[in-house]
Design a protein around this motif. Sequence first.
Motif, PDB file in Angstrom:
ATOM      1  N   MET A 178       0.828  -1.207   0.000  1.00  0.00           N
ATOM      2  CA  MET A 178       0.000   0.000   0.000  1.00  0.00           C
ATOM      3  C   MET A 178       0.862   1.257   0.000  1.00  0.00           C
ATOM      4  SD  MET A 178      -3.131   1.088   2.501  1.00  0.00           S
ATOM      5  CE  MET A 178      -4.143  -0.202   1.758  1.00  0.00           C
ATOM      6  N   TYR A 179       1.946   1.240   0.756  1.00  0.00           N
ATOM      7  CA  TYR A 179       2.841   2.394   0.770  1.00  0.00           C
ATOM      8  C   TYR A 179       3.509   2.549  -0.591  1.00  0.00           C
ATOM      9  CZ  TYR A 179       2.251   1.568   5.779  1.00  0.00           C
ATOM     10  OH  TYR A 179       1.726   1.344   7.023  1.00  0.00           O
ATOM     11  N   GLY A 180       3.808   1.421  -1.235  1.00  0.00           N
ATOM     12  CA  GLY A 180       4.393   1.468  -2.572  1.00  0.00           C
ATOM     13  C   GLY A 180       3.465   2.093  -3.583  1.00  0.00           C
ATOM     14  N   THR A 181       2.172   1.746  -3.512  1.00  0.00           N
ATOM     15  CA  THR A 181       1.213   2.331  -4.453  1.00  0.00           C
ATOM     16  C   THR A 181       1.019   3.824  -4.181  1.00  0.00           C
ATOM     17  OG1 THR A 181      -0.719   1.759  -3.074  1.00  0.00           O
ATOM     18  CG2 THR A 181      -0.003   0.140  -4.694  1.00  0.00           C
ATOM     19  N   ASP A 182       1.077   4.222  -2.902  1.00  0.00           N
ATOM     20  CA  ASP A 182       0.954   5.645  -2.574  1.00  0.00           C
ATOM     21  C   ASP A 182       2.152   6.434  -3.102  1.00  0.00           C
ATOM     22  OD1 ASP A 182      -1.452   5.246  -1.359  1.00  0.00           O
ATOM     23  OD2 ASP A 182      -0.724   5.399   0.692  1.00  0.00           O
ATOM     24  N   ILE A 183       3.338   5.846  -3.002  1.00  0.00           N
ATOM     25  CA  ILE A 183       4.527   6.508  -3.544  1.00  0.00           C
ATOM     26  C   ILE A 183       4.436   6.604  -5.064  1.00  0.00           C
ATOM     27  CG2 ILE A 183       7.027   6.253  -3.896  1.00  0.00           C
ATOM     28  CD1 ILE A 183       7.140   5.037  -1.059  1.00  0.00           C
ATOM     29  N   LEU A 184       3.952   5.538  -5.711  1.00  0.00           N
ATOM     30  CA  LEU A 184       3.780   5.562  -7.167  1.00  0.00           C
ATOM     31  C   LEU A 184       2.788   6.646  -7.570  1.00  0.00           C
ATOM     32  CD1 LEU A 184       4.463   4.217  -9.874  1.00  0.00           C
ATOM     33  CD2 LEU A 184       2.545   2.650  -9.499  1.00  0.00           C
ATOM     34  N   LEU A 185       1.726   6.817  -6.798  1.00  0.00           N
ATOM     35  CA  LEU A 185       0.753   7.884  -7.053  1.00  0.00           C
ATOM     36  C   LEU A 185       1.431   9.248  -7.036  1.00  0.00           C
ATOM     37  CD1 LEU A 185      -2.276   8.813  -7.284  1.00  0.00           C
ATOM     38  CD2 LEU A 185      -2.257   8.926  -4.782  1.00  0.00           C
ATOM     39  N   ARG A 186       2.312   9.460  -6.081  1.00  0.00           N
ATOM     40  CA  ARG A 186       2.999  10.742  -5.972  1.00  0.00           C
ATOM     41  C   ARG A 186       4.008  10.936  -7.104  1.00  0.00           C
ATOM     42  NH1 ARG A 186       0.597   9.310  -1.748  1.00  0.00           N
ATOM     43  NH2 ARG A 186       0.241  10.571   0.126  1.00  0.00           N
ATOM     44  N   ILE A 187       4.605   9.837  -7.567  1.00  0.00           N
ATOM     45  CA  ILE A 187       5.490   9.927  -8.733  1.00  0.00           C
ATOM     46  C   ILE A 187       4.698  10.398  -9.943  1.00  0.00           C
ATOM     47  CG2 ILE A 187       6.843   8.569 -10.390  1.00  0.00           C
ATOM     48  CD1 ILE A 187       7.737   6.817  -8.052  1.00  0.00           C
ATOM     49  N   GLY A 188       3.507   9.816 -10.127  1.00  0.00           N
ATOM     50  CA  GLY A 188       2.652  10.213 -11.246  1.00  0.00           C
ATOM     51  C   GLY A 188       2.300  11.682 -11.203  1.00  0.00           C
ATOM     52  N   PHE A 189       1.970  12.162 -10.027  1.00  0.00           N
ATOM     53  CA  PHE A 189       1.612  13.578  -9.911  1.00  0.00           C
ATOM     54  C   PHE A 189       2.819  14.478 -10.128  1.00  0.00           C
ATOM     55  CE2 PHE A 189       0.310  17.532  -7.975  1.00  0.00           C
ATOM     56  CZ  PHE A 189      -1.034  17.628  -8.334  1.00  0.00           C
ATOM     57  N   LEU A 190       3.989  14.037  -9.637  1.00  0.00           N
ATOM     58  CA  LEU A 190       5.200  14.846  -9.786  1.00  0.00           C
ATOM     59  C   LEU A 190       5.586  15.007 -11.251  1.00  0.00           C
ATOM     60  CD1 LEU A 190       7.452  16.239  -8.093  1.00  0.00           C
ATOM     61  CD2 LEU A 190       8.747  14.108  -8.295  1.00  0.00           C
ATOM     62  N   ILE A 191       5.326  13.984 -12.059  1.00  0.00           N
ATOM     63  CA  ILE A 191       5.668  14.037 -13.482  1.00  0.00           C
ATOM     64  C   ILE A 191       4.982  15.211 -14.170  1.00  0.00           C
ATOM     65  CG2 ILE A 191       5.354  12.849 -15.705  1.00  0.00           C
ATOM     66  CD1 ILE A 191       5.779  10.208 -14.189  1.00  0.00           C
ATOM     67  N   SER A 192       3.729  15.469 -13.817  1.00  0.00           N
ATOM     68  CA  SER A 192       2.962  16.520 -14.501  1.00  0.00           C
ATOM     69  C   SER A 192       2.837  17.809 -13.688  1.00  0.00           C
ATOM     70  CB  SER A 192       1.560  16.007 -14.833  1.00  0.00           C
ATOM     71  OG  SER A 192       0.887  15.609 -13.656  1.00  0.00           O
ATOM     72  N   HIS A 193       3.421  17.835 -12.481  1.00  0.00           N
ATOM     73  CA  HIS A 193       3.346  19.036 -11.635  1.00  0.00           C
ATOM     74  C   HIS A 193       4.700  19.249 -10.963  1.00  0.00           C
ATOM     75  CE1 HIS A 193      -0.853  17.806 -12.092  1.00  0.00           C
ATOM     76  NE2 HIS A 193      -1.188  19.049 -11.833  1.00  0.00           N
ATOM     77  N   PHE A 194       5.731  19.340 -11.778  1.00  0.00           N
ATOM     78  CA  PHE A 194       7.087  19.396 -11.231  1.00  0.00           C
ATOM     79  C   PHE A 194       7.510  20.831 -10.944  1.00  0.00           C
ATOM     80  CE2 PHE A 194      11.677  19.566 -11.335  1.00  0.00           C
ATOM     81  CZ  PHE A 194      12.022  18.464 -10.553  1.00  0.00           C
ATOM     82  N   ASN A 195       7.842  21.078  -9.675  1.00  0.00           N
ATOM     83  CA  ASN A 195       8.468  22.334  -9.268  1.00  0.00           C
ATOM     84  C   ASN A 195       9.202  22.083  -7.951  1.00  0.00           C
ATOM     85  OD1 ASN A 195       6.553  22.739  -7.034  1.00  0.00           O
ATOM     86  ND2 ASN A 195       5.059  23.264  -8.629  1.00  0.00           N
ATOM     87  N   ILE A 196       9.859  23.097  -7.436  1.00  0.00           N
ATOM     88  CA  ILE A 196      10.648  22.920  -6.211  1.00  0.00           C
ATOM     89  C   ILE A 196       9.779  22.462  -5.052  1.00  0.00           C
ATOM     90  CG2 ILE A 196      12.084  24.094  -4.499  1.00  0.00           C
ATOM     91  CD1 ILE A 196      13.486  23.566  -7.127  1.00  0.00           C
ATOM     92  N   PHE A 197       8.571  23.029  -4.954  1.00  0.00           N
ATOM     93  CA  PHE A 197       7.691  22.680  -3.838  1.00  0.00           C
ATOM     94  C   PHE A 197       7.249  21.217  -3.914  1.00  0.00           C
ATOM     95  CE2 PHE A 197       3.384  22.224  -2.099  1.00  0.00           C
ATOM     96  CZ  PHE A 197       3.616  22.579  -0.782  1.00  0.00           C
ATOM     97  N   THR A 198       6.745  20.794  -5.090  1.00  0.00           N
ATOM     98  CA  THR A 198       6.264  19.424  -5.218  1.00  0.00           C
ATOM     99  C   THR A 198       7.401  18.410  -5.072  1.00  0.00           C
ATOM    100  OG1 THR A 198       6.425  19.563  -7.642  1.00  0.00           O
ATOM    101  CG2 THR A 198       4.279  20.027  -6.640  1.00  0.00           C
ATOM    102  N   LEU A 199       8.601  18.771  -5.537  1.00  0.00           N
ATOM    103  CA  LEU A 199       9.751  17.893  -5.367  1.00  0.00           C
ATOM    104  C   LEU A 199      10.075  17.724  -3.882  1.00  0.00           C
ATOM    105  CD1 LEU A 199      12.089  16.230  -6.525  1.00  0.00           C
ATOM    106  CD2 LEU A 199      13.417  18.361  -6.668  1.00  0.00           C
ATOM    107  N   GLY A 200      10.025  18.837  -3.148  1.00  0.00           N
ATOM    108  CA  GLY A 200      10.281  18.775  -1.711  1.00  0.00           C
ATOM    109  C   GLY A 200       9.246  17.940  -0.984  1.00  0.00           C
ATOM    110  N   VAL A 201       7.978  18.137  -1.350  1.00  0.00           N
ATOM    111  CA  VAL A 201       6.896  17.347  -0.741  1.00  0.00           C
ATOM    112  C   VAL A 201       7.069  15.870  -1.057  1.00  0.00           C
ATOM    113  CG1 VAL A 201       4.412  16.885  -0.795  1.00  0.00           C
ATOM    114  CG2 VAL A 201       5.236  19.242  -0.696  1.00  0.00           C
ATOM    115  N   PHE A 202       7.443  15.580  -2.309  1.00  0.00           N
ATOM    116  CA  PHE A 202       7.641  14.189  -2.724  1.00  0.00           C
ATOM    117  C   PHE A 202       8.747  13.526  -1.905  1.00  0.00           C
ATOM    118  CE2 PHE A 202      10.017  11.149  -5.333  1.00  0.00           C
ATOM    119  CZ  PHE A 202       9.031  10.206  -5.564  1.00  0.00           C
ATOM    120  N   ILE A 203       9.866  14.200  -1.742  1.00  0.00           N
ATOM    121  CA  ILE A 203      10.987  13.640  -0.981  1.00  0.00           C
ATOM    122  C   ILE A 203      10.580  13.383   0.470  1.00  0.00           C
ATOM    123  CG2 ILE A 203      13.293  14.130  -0.071  1.00  0.00           C
ATOM    124  CD1 ILE A 203      13.840  15.660  -2.689  1.00  0.00           C
ATOM    125  N   LEU A 204       9.904  14.363   1.082  1.00  0.00           N
ATOM    126  CA  LEU A 204       9.452  14.207   2.466  1.00  0.00           C
ATOM    127  C   LEU A 204       8.425  13.081   2.589  1.00  0.00           C
ATOM    128  CD1 LEU A 204       9.084  17.939   3.592  1.00  0.00           C
ATOM    129  CD2 LEU A 204      10.814  16.294   4.342  1.00  0.00           C
TER     130      LEU A 204
END
Length: 211
Positions: free
Chosen positions: A147-173
Amino acid sequence: MSRLKAFTSKHWQFLLNIYIFLNIAGYAGYQTYNTWQEGRLDFVEISFATQTVIMLAFILLRLKHKAVDSNYFHQTIALFAFFSGLLFMGQQPTGGEIAGSISSWVIFISNILGIITLLNLGRSFGILIALRKVKTGGLYSVVRHPMYGTDILLRIGFLISHFNIFTLGVFILSVAAYIYRAILEERFLRQDSEYIEYMQQVRYRLIPYVF
């Protein structure tokens, strides 16, 4: 007053489930309605809505926990990981049509895997770190935290189309929180001999042969 106190004491887990259900259902329903009104209710949004409905059902029907981690810091990590996706909302799309198409398919795949994981987990679903019935079938026979893997994959998908410093930081955290949560959860669940046996059978947390 004493009857109310006794009822609350006896059924507090179920009352908490209802409270969580109403909050998530209200928010998700509002967002889905707005998406439909704006004409954006595509296959990705439908798959996400389906996953949310299944999750809400298991929130109401889930088993009472046998034990719950009493460490507030641990539970804060768990809550941040679960709700961190909300921080992506309101960000402007980037990358154009190709990035948007790739993002949609990655998110769709993560939603489908999320649905499968929820069905595998069933009434053992939880948001906080707690011990319920250990599940070992389906995707849980491949990795210990699908389940955690699918949630991380979801965030990867969103980061691909909404990439900026803020979203990258949120993704890493967010990824760091999920990994740390998995470690904390396993430490807590080691009190159950069945989970220790499960860890010996399924060696990897998130990615087979890697981690």
